[in-house]
Scaffold this motif. Sequence first.
Motif, mmCIF file in Angstrom:
data_model
loop_
_atom_site.group_PDB
_atom_site.id
_atom_site.type_symbol
_atom_site.label_atom_id
_atom_site.label_comp_id
_atom_site.label_asym_id
_atom_site.label_seq_id
_atom_site.Cartn_x
_atom_site.Cartn_y
_atom_site.Cartn_z
ATOM 1 N N LEU A 45 0.804 -1.098 0.034
ATOM 2 C CA LEU A 45 -0.014 0.159 0.045
ATOM 3 C C LEU A 45 0.978 1.081 -0.088
ATOM 4 O O LEU A 45 1.755 1.454 0.735
ATOM 5 C CB LEU A 45 -0.985 0.092 1.098
ATOM 6 N N VAL A 47 1.107 5.292 0.238
ATOM 7 C CA VAL A 47 0.171 6.445 0.609
ATOM 8 C C VAL A 47 0.826 7.561 0.636
ATOM 9 O O VAL A 47 1.986 7.799 0.793
ATOM 10 C CB VAL A 47 -0.500 6.246 1.989
ATOM 11 N N ASN A 48 0.369 8.538 0.082
ATOM 12 C CA ASN A 48 0.865 9.822 -0.335
ATOM 13 C C ASN A 48 -0.089 10.932 -0.228
ATOM 14 O O ASN A 48 -1.254 10.786 -0.579
ATOM 15 C CB ASN A 48 1.569 9.895 -1.751
ATOM 16 N N GLY A 49 0.293 12.268 0.217
ATOM 17 C CA GLY A 49 -0.643 13.326 0.396
ATOM 18 C C GLY A 49 -0.313 14.282 -0.838
ATOM 19 O O GLY A 49 0.870 14.553 -1.131
#
Length: 60
Positions: A45, A47-49
């Motif tokens: 997985l 995840v990045n903003g």
Amino acid sequence: MIMQPGFLEAIGKYLPSIESFIRQFDALKEFDSMNLLGKITAPTLIVNGTKDNSTPVKCA
């Protein structure tokens, strides 16, 4: 954000120096693991903003 008790107090005791922060940032700019991505075999997985300045979405 979930934090351990005393987390913020501990950060206050161990603030990095400006020189240390700059060295860490320079290392981050130079680090490139793109050649290792093909070796990941486990489900992953990522995840990045959209406001993450250190890792743009295209590099996540």
